[in-house]
Design an enzyme around this catalytic site. Structure first.
Site, short mmCIF file in Angstrom:
data_model
loop_
_atom_site.label_atom_id
_atom_site.label_comp_id
_atom_site.label_asym_id
_atom_site.label_seq_id
_atom_site.Cartn_x
_atom_site.Cartn_y
_atom_site.Cartn_z
CB SER A 119 -8.24 1.10 5.48
OG SER A 119 -9.09 2.32 5.23
CE LYS A 171 -4.01 2.05 2.42
NZ LYS A 171 -4.89 2.02 3.62
CB SER A 174 -8.15 3.90 2.39
OG SER A 174 -7.43 3.25 3.52
N1 GLN Z 1 -12.99 4.55 6.01
C1 GLN Z 1 -12.75 5.06 7.50
C2 GLN Z 1 -12.07 6.42 7.13
O1 GLN Z 1 -12.53 7.00 6.29
C3 GLN Z 1 -11.40 4.00 7.61
C4 GLN Z 1 -10.16 4.47 6.92
C5 GLN Z 1 -9.19 3.57 7.20
O2 GLN Z 1 -9.19 2.44 7.76
N2 GLN Z 1 -7.94 3.81 6.83
O3 GLN Z 1 -11.37 7.10 7.94
#
Ligand code: GLN
Length: 449
Positions: free
Chosen positions: A148, A49, A124
């Site tokens: 995410s 990532k 994400s």
């Molecule tokens: N969707 C969540 C956010 O927007 C989680 C994102 C993540 O786990 N990095 O913060």
């Protein structure tokens, strides 16, 4: 080829493996799962990532503001994978600074869900999930601050695991919300996740929040035959879409057929999780992202009038809309006058959420929970940011409580979209999480193709 198989290959076959993979990646460039096909080393290829530091790579967290930044060192997880015979292979697309649930906010454009090009891969870590699902990565690393890893895994039909907070070093992970972030494996099956989890776990003195607790590797001890007590949260599932409810019923029946005991519980509910999370995460993000000022990293505004103009324009031009929204929210909840009303209160709620999980775990080894309210949604469907935040209802409590959890595919909807569920475990009890997940994986026999 699974990660387990790839790691067992004789050294001289890894070159062919890499060349074949590269060809497949190029053929499926339409998915846009890779930001770039950078390579480091010559081991078994692992997709990374784009918020994890790989020395010499242009690591950007999919943000314009980090264009041109070259990572000067390797994250601890990168050192660990290299010691295990793996090599960083490609930068995975993601939501900018890991803020999002759809990978739509990447500076490099959206990633497509391999099951339906009109739908998001989740986020994400959407690039990581889509690549593993499309067979253009053997396995990947993601990061999970509020879901995410688990949510894109569910949307793409793969396995994604968030370790206990502190189990995997965050040294070299681009910080979003430091008290919630964890790096974890995204793989084709549960056993691969256990293997990769073992490789990246362990105490690290360079991360002050890294847990110095005894660690026994899970993969060699996997035991899907253990009979476990698994809690289902009855009031939780009521608000989920019909496909998720269906998968939930299927999983419960499968677990019972395997000899596990299902117990029924109620929990406070997700609305408190969402409120607390979006205060704490944005507060920490606003502090963490203050370092991107145009002086030390990446992109810098051209011809600044003075220092203030340099900061202002670098940040206005460099950050995308969602990131700016969160910096503003975070600065607001931390500002004097609002700190007690929002930030401090959210910390108290976080404590309650943690206690509530602990209460359930007095009677249960694991909790079975949805990952997302629905299967993968369509591009643009969550244009209202609040609506997108609400879709994180099932994943963020786990981060607030610091617990380990694994998301795995259960079944497909009639239109072919995967539906995943998660198993949540006690702190540092990853062994039970993986044992239960392997049992569930066998019992539901999800068909990839
Ligand atoms: N969707 C969540 C956010 O927007 C989680 C994102 C993540 O786990 N990095 O913060």
């Amino acid at each position: 080829m699974t990660l387990k198989e790839a790691l067992a290959l004789p050294k001289e076959e890894i070159g062919t493996l890499r060349a074949d993979l590269k060809k497949r990646i190029e053929e499926r460039s339409d998915i846009n799962a890779y930001i770039a096909l950078d390579e480091a080393g010559d081991g078994v290829p692992l997709l990374i990532k784009d918020n994890i530091q790989v020395k010499g790579w242009n690591v950007t967290a999919a943000s314009k503001i980090l264009q041109g930044y070259v990572a000067p060192y390797n994250a601890t997880v990168i050192e660990k994978i290299e010691n295990a015979g793996l090599a960083p292979f490609g930068r995975a697309n993601m939501d900018e600074f890991a803020m999002g649930s759809s990978t739509e906010s990447s500076f490099y454009g959206k990633t497509l869900n391999p099951h339906d090009p009109n739908r998001v891969p989740g986020g994400s870590s959407g690039g990581s999930a889509a690549a593993v699902a499309a067979d253009i990565a053997i396995a990947a690393l993601g990061s999970d601050t509020g879901g995410s890893i688990r949510q894109p895994a569910a949307f793409c039909g793969i396995v994604g695991m968030k370790p206990t907070y502190g189990r995997v070093s965050r040294w070299g992970l681009g910080a979003y919300s430091s008290s919630l972030d964890q790096i974890g494996p995204m793989t084709q099956n549960v056993e691969d996740a256990a293997i990769l989890y073992d490789i990246i776990s362990g105490h690290d003195t360079r991360d002050s929040t890294s847990a110095n607790v005894e660690y026994a590797p899970v993969a060699p001890n996997l035991n899907p035959g253990r009979k476990l007590k698994i809690a289902v949260i009855d009031n939780y599932i009521k608000d989920a879409g019909s496909e998720v409810q269906h998968a939930y019923q299927k999983a419960i029946e499968a677990l019972e057929a395997e000899g596990h005991t299902i117990i029924h519980k109620e929990m406070m509910g997700a609305k408190y999780d969402i409120a607390a999370y979006y205060i704490i995460a944005t507060a920490e993000a606003s502090a963490n992202l203050s370092r991107y000022d145009g002086i030390r990293y990446g992109n810098r505004a051209e011809d600044p009038k003075d220092l203030k103009d340099l900061y202002l324009r670098t940040r206005s031009e460099g950050f995308g809309e969602e990131v700016k929204r969160r910096i503003l929210l975070g600065s607001f909840v931390l500002s004097s006058g609002y700190y007690d009303a929002y930030y401090l209160k959210a910390q108290k709620v976080r404590h309650l959420i943690k206690n509530e999980f602990e209460n359930v775990f007095e009677d249960a080894d694991l909790i079975l929970s949805p990952v997302a309210p629905t299967a993968a949604f369509k591009f643009g469907e969550m244009a209202d940011p609040l609506q997108m935040y609400l879709s994180d209802a099932y994943t963020i409590g786990v981060n607030l409580a610091g617990l380990p959890a694994i998301s795995l595919p259960i079944e497909k909807r009639d239109d072919g979209l995967p539906v995943g569920l998660q198993l949540i475990g006690k702190h540092f009890d990853e062994q039970t999480v993986f044992d239960g997940a392997m049992s569930l994986e066998r019992a539901v026999a999800y068909e990839k193709k």
